[in-house]
Design an enzyme around this catalytic site. Structure first.
Site, PDB file in Angstrom:
ATOM      1  N   HIS A 166       0.789  -1.187  -0.119  1.00 17.87           N
ATOM      2  CA  HIS A 166      -0.022   0.080  -0.090  1.00 17.87           C
ATOM      3  C   HIS A 166       0.653   1.281   0.054  1.00 17.87           C
ATOM      4  CE1 HIS A 166       0.650  -0.092   4.311  1.00 17.87           C
ATOM      5  NE2 HIS A 166       0.080   1.108   4.323  1.00 17.87           N
ATOM      6  N   GLU A 204       7.253   4.606  13.948  1.00 15.97           N
ATOM      7  CA  GLU A 204       5.761   4.694  14.345  1.00 15.97           C
ATOM      8  C   GLU A 204       5.675   4.711  15.913  1.00 15.97           C
ATOM      9  OE1 GLU A 204       3.436   2.146  11.557  1.00 15.97           O
ATOM     10  OE2 GLU A 204       5.288   1.254  11.776  1.00 15.97           O
ATOM     11  N   HIS A 227       7.915  -2.328   2.194  1.00 16.05           N
ATOM     12  CA  HIS A 227       7.425  -1.063   1.834  1.00 16.05           C
ATOM     13  C   HIS A 227       9.119  -0.063   1.805  1.00 16.05           C
ATOM     14  CE1 HIS A 227       3.786  -2.014   3.099  1.00 16.05           C
ATOM     15  NE2 HIS A 227       3.923  -1.828   4.513  1.00 16.05           N
TER      16      HIS A 227
HETATM   17  O1  LIG Z   1       1.687   4.034   8.019  1.00 16.73           O
HETATM   18  P1  LIG Z   1       0.841   3.041   7.519  1.00 16.73           P
HETATM   19  O2  LIG Z   1       0.009   3.150   6.173  1.00 16.73           O
HETATM   20  O3  LIG Z   1      -0.104   2.665   8.835  1.00 16.73           O
HETATM   21  O4  LIG Z   1       1.658   1.858   7.265  1.00 16.73           O
HETATM   22  C1  LIG Z   1       2.364   1.119   8.246  1.00 16.73           C
HETATM   23  C2  LIG Z   1       1.901  -0.335   8.511  1.00 16.73           C
HETATM   24  O5  LIG Z   1       2.186  -1.088   7.323  1.00 16.73           O
HETATM   25  C3  LIG Z   1       1.772  -2.318   7.549  1.00 16.73           C
HETATM   26  O6  LIG Z   1       2.073  -3.174   6.134  1.00 16.73           O
HETATM   27  C4  LIG Z   1       2.617  -2.975   8.403  1.00 16.73           C
HETATM   28  O7  LIG Z   1       2.273  -4.394   8.620  1.00 16.73           O
HETATM   29  C5  LIG Z   1       2.467  -2.191   9.737  1.00 16.73           C
HETATM   30  O8  LIG Z   1       3.195  -2.834  10.990  1.00 16.73           O
HETATM   31  C6  LIG Z   1       2.795  -0.721   9.778  1.00 16.73           C
HETATM   32  O9  LIG Z   1       2.223  -0.332  10.751  1.00 16.73           O
END
Ligand SMILES: O=P(O)(O)OC[C@H]1O[C@@H](O)[C@H](O)[C@@H](O)[C@@H]1O
Length: 455
Positions: A166, A204, A227
């Site tokens: 994503h 995070e 990512h």
């Molecule tokens: O910043 P976003 O869009 O919430 O994405 C972070 C998350 O992406 C996910 O793919 C991970 O599994 C999570 O651990 C992470 O917190």
């Protein structure tokens, strides 16, 4: 002409991902483009009656579209079928019961179960034009990713396989293309001659928060393997001829093929949070969290230095770091420029280099430039130019889902890239499993273990 009628068959529909991300994503998408017609069919092992399913869909979609307009049409047609998608008879009956112009099968499942369902789908066969959307992680090792790639491409052609990441739907990640390739200012300096190092940080404040899956993965597999390597590829790729799928994904693939961790012991670090506090909220020690098996040695913070061994980047370190339970959210890439060849003698005070800071959430960037000071004109200072990168119309999941429903694989990870990402991290996983890199500790709410370098 009306949009083609698409059915989104979600396998694993009673799970957390469906309610937390997929359905809200669909809602943002339908709210932005009400002309789309999407029917949602959910399936999972769990028994759910129609009312329970509808109420789940309604609640989850309200998170993406509080007005609720998007849900109305979906709720009229959606249905849930309890069953086992690894059973050929049941899967065939389910697929046969769907009548649509385009079928999208979304695997909201852990990788091992995805592989089992795909094996069943291979026996059953997928209707012409079916799109397979597979959640991350794609496999759980290089070997499994290869096996899964071979399996899915026996079912449908590569262009119909959407490996989800994503982050490829993040507005700023997409904006890297515009920022890099449409600016004369940046284009000529985007290489080893002018750039000293690049950091890609994703700190995070969230903790484990009941996600049992995380303890089996850890920060390296969960974030860096997918990512952050994708972001790195977008930052490092060569100029592209066009933004068509083939050009873009060829360029991403080429960067990943050149990337490696030179010394998995010297160039990596791992850490795990202990008890602490984040914004006044008490956080227990990671190993005291429910479902954690301490002997797994799961890291909640990982840092890896990657080399992109090609003409453009040789010798420029790309430092990728991702951590949970950090004291502050910091989601950015920092491109550090080299100092100029010569600074006129007599100036004082130049201690920080020029850099471009690219912010992923909220979307924006800052260009830090060295200028003459406002007081003493012969002492340098930093002047910061800030830019906001438009509010994204859709949440990243909405963006990615839009590309799936449109059959446009641009925002999906191609099979070769998925394998390369595992190839890059596997030596690190091996070194960590062998215990050659210490598992440092950091209190929740801190900026990481003492001594870790960040800019
Ligand atoms: O910043 P976003 O869009 O919430 O994405 C972070 C998350 O992406 C996910 O793919 C991970 O599994 C999570 O651990 C992470 O917190």
């Amino acid at each position: 002409m009306a949009a083609p009628s698409t059915t989104l068959l979600i396998i694993g529909a009673s799970g957390d991902l469906t309610s937390r991300l997929l359905l809200p994503g669909i809602a943002t998408l339908l709210a932005a483009d009400p002309a789309r017609r999407v029917e949602i069919v959910g399936t999972d092992l769990r028994e759910l009656d129609d009312d329970e399913w509808r109420s789940r869909v309604e609640t989850a979609m309200a998170a993406g579209d509080p007005e609720g307009a998007a849900a109305t049409e979906v709720l009229r047609t959606t249905r849930y079928v309890a069953g086992d998608a690894t059973d050929a008879k049941q899967l065939r009956a389910l697929i046969d019961s769907i009548d649509c112009e385009r079928l999208v099968i979304y695997f909201a499942l852990p990788p091992t179960v995805t592989a089992l369902v795909c094996a069943t789908l291979e026996q059953v066969g997928a209707p012409e034009g079916t799109i397979l959307a597979l959640e991350k992680p794609f496999g759980d090792s290089l070997e499994r990713a290869r096996e899964l790639n071979a399996l899915v491409t026996r079912i449908v052609p590569e262009e119909q396989v959407f490996r989800i990441d994503h982050f490829l739907g993040l507005y700023t990640v997409l904006n890297l293309i515009g920022l890099r390739f449409a600016n004369r200012l940046l284009q000529p300096v985007w290489d080893r001659d002018s750039i000293e190092r690049v950091e890609i940080l994703y700190d995070e404040t969230v903790t484990l928060e009941g996600r049992g899956y995380y303890d089996t993965a850890g920060a390296l597999r969960d974030m860096i393997q997918s990512h952050l390597l994708q972001i790195m590829a977008m930052i490092a790729m060569d100029p592209i001829r066009s933004i068509h799928e083939r050009d873009l994904r060829d360029a991403i693939g080429a960067v990943l093929r050149s990337a490696r961790v030179v010394d998995p012991v010297r160039d990596t670090r791992r850490g795990r949070y202990t008890a602490g506090a984040i914004d006044g909220r008490e956080v227990p020690d990671y190993v005291a969290e429910q479902g954690v098996q301490p002997e797994r040695g799961t890291e909640t913070l990982a840092q890896v230095q990657v080399e992109v061994a090609n003409h453009r980047w040789a010798g420029v370190p790309f430092v990728l770091r991702s951590g949970k339970a950090m004291g502050a959210i910091r989601k950015q890439a920092i491109v550090h420029f080299r100092p100029p060849a010569h600074i006129p003698e007599g100036f004082g005070g130049r201690d920080t280099g020029d850099r471009l800071v690219i912010d992923f959430r909220p979307d924006g960037f800052e260009l830090h430039l060295t200028t003459n000071g406002r007081g003493d004109p012969f002492t340098f200072e930093q002047t910061v130019l800030r830019g906001e990168l438009g509010g994204a119309q859709l949440e990243p999941y909405g963006e990615v889902l839009a590309s799936i429903l449109d059959g446009d694989p641009r925002l999906a990870v191609r099979g070769d890239a998925a394998e390369e990402c595992w190839r890059i991290v596997e030596p690190v996983l091996e070194a960590w499993t062998a215990g050659t890199v210490p598992l440092d500790e950091y209190p929740a709410g801190s900026s990481g273990p003492a001594g870790w370098r960040t800019s």
